[in-house]
Design a protein around this motif. Structure first.
Motif: not given
Length: 94
Positions: A40-44, A49-51
């Protein structure tokens, strides 16, 4: 008959095993919940978000070049990262 006693079985005897897997089921459920929260976090937040390297120094060098100075300092609840790179160009700010 006690828990660890034994006796010889004949062809008509039956054996029953009971194994408590409640702890394993609870652990598996906790993993499923954690994976669902991460998904859910990554989708939102997929746009941001990146490395990163653990101390962000890799990011500083990527954006500022090999001559960048990176300073990592302690904070009460973590650490700070400071560099002398020029920063993100104005047109790329989100």
């Amino acid at each position: 008959m006690g828990l660890f006693e034994s006796r010889r079985l004949n062809a008509t005897d039956k054996v029953k095993f009971v194994i408590d897997i409640s702890e394993r089921r609870e652990s598996e459920e906790a993993v499923r919940e954690s994976e669902a929260r991460l998904e859910a976090f990554v989708t939102a937040t997929s746009d941001v978000v990146y490395r990163m390297s653990p101390d962000w120094s890799e990011n500083s060098v990527d954006h500022g070049g090999a001559g960048v100075t990176v300073r990592v300092g302690p904070l009460t609840n973590g650490f700070s990262v400071e560099d002398d790179a020029p920063g993100v160009p104005e047109g790329l700010h989100v």
